[in-house]
Design a protein around this motif. Structure first.
Motif, PDB file in Angstrom:
ATOM      1  N   GLU A   1     -14.529 -23.318  -3.456  1.00 35.77           N
ATOM      2  CA  GLU A   1     -15.121 -22.597  -4.581  1.00 35.77           C
ATOM      3  C   GLU A   1     -16.616 -22.892  -4.675  1.00 35.77           C
ATOM      4  O   GLU A   1     -17.418 -21.994  -4.972  1.00 35.77           O
ATOM      5  CB  GLU A   1     -14.441 -22.985  -5.889  1.00 35.77           C
ATOM      6  N   ALA A   2     -16.981 -24.123  -4.418  1.00 38.50           N
ATOM      7  CA  ALA A   2     -18.400 -24.500  -4.459  1.00 38.50           C
ATOM      8  C   ALA A   2     -19.185 -23.698  -3.432  1.00 38.50           C
ATOM      9  O   ALA A   2     -20.282 -23.210  -3.726  1.00 38.50           O
ATOM     10  CB  ALA A   2     -18.554 -26.001  -4.205  1.00 38.50           C
ATOM     11  N   MET A   3     -18.624 -23.537  -2.239  1.00 37.11           N
ATOM     12  CA  MET A   3     -19.323 -22.778  -1.200  1.00 37.11           C
ATOM     13  C   MET A   3     -19.590 -21.344  -1.643  1.00 37.11           C
ATOM     14  O   MET A   3     -20.648 -20.790  -1.349  1.00 37.11           O
ATOM     15  CB  MET A   3     -18.525 -22.800   0.113  1.00 37.11           C
ATOM     16  N   THR A   4     -18.658 -20.763  -2.362  1.00 39.67           N
ATOM     17  CA  THR A   4     -18.849 -19.401  -2.875  1.00 39.67           C
ATOM     18  C   THR A   4     -20.091 -19.350  -3.765  1.00 39.67           C
ATOM     19  O   THR A   4     -20.899 -18.416  -3.678  1.00 39.67           O
ATOM     20  CB  THR A   4     -17.597 -18.948  -3.656  1.00 39.67           C
ATOM     21  N   HIS A   5     -20.264 -20.360  -4.586  1.00 46.57           N
ATOM     22  CA  HIS A   5     -21.406 -20.371  -5.509  1.00 46.57           C
ATOM     23  C   HIS A   5     -22.714 -20.715  -4.798  1.00 46.57           C
ATOM     24  O   HIS A   5     -23.767 -20.170  -5.155  1.00 46.57           O
ATOM     25  CB  HIS A   5     -21.125 -21.288  -6.696  1.00 46.57           C
ATOM     26  N   TYR A   6     -22.656 -21.575  -3.805  1.00 50.61           N
ATOM     27  CA  TYR A   6     -23.876 -21.829  -3.025  1.00 50.61           C
ATOM     28  C   TYR A   6     -24.306 -20.564  -2.283  1.00 50.61           C
ATOM     29  O   TYR A   6     -25.491 -20.252  -2.213  1.00 50.61           O
ATOM     30  CB  TYR A   6     -23.679 -22.976  -2.040  1.00 50.61           C
ATOM     31  N   ARG A   7     -23.334 -19.836  -1.761  1.00 49.53           N
ATOM     32  CA  ARG A   7     -23.671 -18.580  -1.073  1.00 49.53           C
ATOM     33  C   ARG A   7     -24.249 -17.559  -2.048  1.00 49.53           C
ATOM     34  O   ARG A   7     -25.161 -16.803  -1.696  1.00 49.53           O
ATOM     35  CB  ARG A   7     -22.449 -18.044  -0.344  1.00 49.53           C
ATOM     36  N   ALA A   8     -23.721 -17.533  -3.261  1.00 44.06           N
ATOM     37  CA  ALA A   8     -24.274 -16.624  -4.277  1.00 44.06           C
ATOM     38  C   ALA A   8     -25.712 -17.016  -4.604  1.00 44.06           C
ATOM     39  O   ALA A   8     -26.586 -16.153  -4.746  1.00 44.06           O
ATOM     40  CB  ALA A   8     -23.411 -16.652  -5.536  1.00 44.06           C
ATOM     41  N   THR A   9     -25.963 -18.314  -4.696  1.00 44.57           N
ATOM     42  CA  THR A   9     -27.332 -18.787  -4.934  1.00 44.57           C
ATOM     43  C   THR A   9     -28.245 -18.291  -3.826  1.00 44.57           C
ATOM     44  O   THR A   9     -29.346 -17.785  -4.087  1.00 44.57           O
ATOM     45  CB  THR A   9     -27.383 -20.328  -4.990  1.00 44.57           C
ATOM     46  N   LEU A  10     -27.796 -18.403  -2.592  1.00 48.14           N
ATOM     47  CA  LEU A  10     -28.624 -18.015  -1.449  1.00 48.14           C
ATOM     48  C   LEU A  10     -28.800 -16.504  -1.346  1.00 48.14           C
ATOM     49  O   LEU A  10     -29.836 -16.041  -0.870  1.00 48.14           O
ATOM     50  CB  LEU A  10     -28.035 -18.591  -0.161  1.00 48.14           C
ATOM     51  N   ARG A  11     -27.827 -15.753  -1.820  1.00 53.30           N
ATOM     52  CA  ARG A  11     -27.997 -14.302  -1.864  1.00 53.30           C
ATOM     53  C   ARG A  11     -29.125 -13.949  -2.840  1.00 53.30           C
ATOM     54  O   ARG A  11     -29.925 -13.060  -2.579  1.00 53.30           O
ATOM     55  CB  ARG A  11     -26.688 -13.645  -2.310  1.00 53.30           C
ATOM     56  N   LEU A  12     -29.203 -14.699  -3.931  1.00 49.14           N
ATOM     57  CA  LEU A  12     -30.220 -14.444  -4.953  1.00 49.14           C
ATOM     58  C   LEU A  12     -31.563 -15.105  -4.616  1.00 49.14           C
ATOM     59  O   LEU A  12     -32.617 -14.578  -4.969  1.00 49.14           O
ATOM     60  CB  LEU A  12     -29.720 -14.949  -6.310  1.00 49.14           C
ATOM     61  N   ARG A  13     -31.500 -16.258  -3.968  1.00 51.23           N
ATOM     62  CA  ARG A  13     -32.706 -17.011  -3.607  1.00 51.23           C
ATOM     63  C   ARG A  13     -32.567 -17.516  -2.171  1.00 51.23           C
ATOM     64  O   ARG A  13     -32.234 -18.675  -1.941  1.00 51.23           O
ATOM     65  CB  ARG A  13     -32.909 -18.200  -4.560  1.00 51.23           C
ATOM     66  N   PRO A  14     -32.835 -16.660  -1.193  1.00 48.57           N
ATOM     67  CA  PRO A  14     -32.635 -17.041   0.206  1.00 48.57           C
ATOM     68  C   PRO A  14     -33.482 -18.234   0.648  1.00 48.57           C
ATOM     69  O   PRO A  14     -33.138 -18.895   1.632  1.00 48.57           O
ATOM     70  CB  PRO A  14     -33.033 -15.793   0.992  1.00 48.57           C
ATOM     71  N   ASP A  15     -34.552 -18.519  -0.050  1.00 47.16           N
ATOM     72  CA  ASP A  15     -35.434 -19.624   0.349  1.00 47.16           C
ATOM     73  C   ASP A  15     -35.143 -20.908  -0.417  1.00 47.16           C
ATOM     74  O   ASP A  15     -35.980 -21.808  -0.460  1.00 47.16           O
ATOM     75  CB  ASP A  15     -36.897 -19.209   0.166  1.00 47.16           C
ATOM     76  N   ASP A  16     -33.949 -21.039  -0.949  1.00 46.25           N
ATOM     77  CA  ASP A  16     -33.561 -22.235  -1.707  1.00 46.25           C
ATOM     78  C   ASP A  16     -33.045 -23.305  -0.741  1.00 46.25           C
ATOM     79  O   ASP A  16     -31.882 -23.286  -0.334  1.00 46.25           O
ATOM     80  CB  ASP A  16     -32.506 -21.873  -2.751  1.00 46.25           C
ATOM     81  N   ALA A  17     -33.913 -24.224  -0.368  1.00 45.35           N
ATOM     82  CA  ALA A  17     -33.557 -25.269   0.603  1.00 45.35           C
ATOM     83  C   ALA A  17     -32.435 -26.162   0.083  1.00 45.35           C
ATOM     84  O   ALA A  17     -31.548 -26.569   0.848  1.00 45.35           O
ATOM     85  CB  ALA A  17     -34.784 -26.107   0.949  1.00 45.35           C
ATOM     86  N   GLU A  18     -32.452 -26.458  -1.201  1.00 48.97           N
ATOM     87  CA  GLU A  18     -31.424 -27.332  -1.777  1.00 48.97           C
ATOM     88  C   GLU A  18     -30.041 -26.680  -1.698  1.00 48.97           C
ATOM     89  O   GLU A  18     -29.054 -27.345  -1.371  1.00 48.97           O
ATOM     90  CB  GLU A  18     -31.783 -27.660  -3.229  1.00 48.97           C
ATOM     91  N   ALA A  19     -29.962 -25.387  -1.977  1.00 46.13           N
ATOM     92  CA  ALA A  19     -28.674 -24.692  -1.882  1.00 46.13           C
ATOM     93  C   ALA A  19     -28.198 -24.655  -0.433  1.00 46.13           C
ATOM     94  O   ALA A  19     -27.001 -24.804  -0.162  1.00 46.13           O
ATOM     95  CB  ALA A  19     -28.784 -23.287  -2.461  1.00 46.13           C
ATOM     96  N   ARG A  20     -29.113 -24.473   0.512  1.00 41.88           N
ATOM     97  CA  ARG A  20     -28.728 -24.488   1.925  1.00 41.88           C
ATOM     98  C   ARG A  20     -28.214 -25.877   2.325  1.00 41.88           C
ATOM     99  O   ARG A  20     -27.235 -26.001   3.061  1.00 41.88           O
ATOM    100  CB  ARG A  20     -29.885 -24.065   2.816  1.00 41.88           C
ATOM    101  N   PHE A  21     -28.889 -26.915   1.828  1.00 41.02           N
ATOM    102  CA  PHE A  21     -28.448 -28.290   2.078  1.00 41.02           C
ATOM    103  C   PHE A  21     -27.055 -28.516   1.479  1.00 41.02           C
ATOM    104  O   PHE A  21     -26.161 -29.054   2.134  1.00 41.02           O
ATOM    105  CB  PHE A  21     -29.474 -29.272   1.501  1.00 41.02           C
ATOM    106  N   ASN A  22     -26.869 -28.105   0.225  1.00 38.95           N
ATOM    107  CA  ASN A  22     -25.575 -28.304  -0.435  1.00 38.95           C
ATOM    108  C   ASN A  22     -24.467 -27.531   0.272  1.00 38.95           C
ATOM    109  O   ASN A  22     -23.350 -28.044   0.422  1.00 38.95           O
ATOM    110  CB  ASN A  22     -25.661 -27.896  -1.903  1.00 38.95           C
TER     111      ASN A  22
END
Length: 128
Positions: free
Chosen positions: A30-51
């Motif tokens: 479930e967490a991965m789903t939300h990290y992917r949603a973050t990256l869809r909205l902010r593709p340059d979010d290094a922290e979300a990519r790390f998480n």
């Protein structure tokens, strides 16, 4: 965070924070789903990519974890933990020279980083 997303489904920070909370609760998929949603909205979010890389590593999806860590490092080369965790994924894949290079990069950036020191020592141990 779920309530914030109900009110504002495109709220990237809420997706990221909910992902973090789900990781803490052991709900990695479930967490991965939300990290992917973050990256869809902010593709340059290094922290979300790390998480996302951490979640992928935890589920044994090593190639994907490596790609996520590399993407995080492309955005933020000084993300020490990404070097270390990329090294851990590479180690698990048997790519020992690449793993050592990542641990050394982490230590170059933060010489007192105990986890990277321990990982490099484990890698260099004669009985690995």
């Amino acid at each position: 965070f779920a309530e914030a997303l109900r009110l504002q489904p495109e709220f990237a920070e809420a997706h990221s924070n909910l992902g973090n909370a789900l990781i803490e609760a052991g709900r990695v998929d479930e967490a991965m789903t939300h990290y992917r949603a973050t990256l869809r909205l902010r593709p340059d979010d290094a922290e979300a990519r790390f998480n996302l890389g951490n979640a992928l590593l935890a589920t044994g999806r090593l190639e994907e974890a490596c790609a996520s860590y590399r993407a995080a490092l492309a955005l933020r080369p000084g993300l020490v933990e990404a070097h270390n965790n990329l090294g851990s994924a590479l180690f698990r894949m048997g790519r020992l020279d690449e793993a050592a290079a990542q641990f050394r990069d982490a230590l170059r950036l933060r010489p007192d980083y105990a986890e990277a020191k321990a990982n490099l020592a484990r890698l260099q141990a004669p009985s690995r």
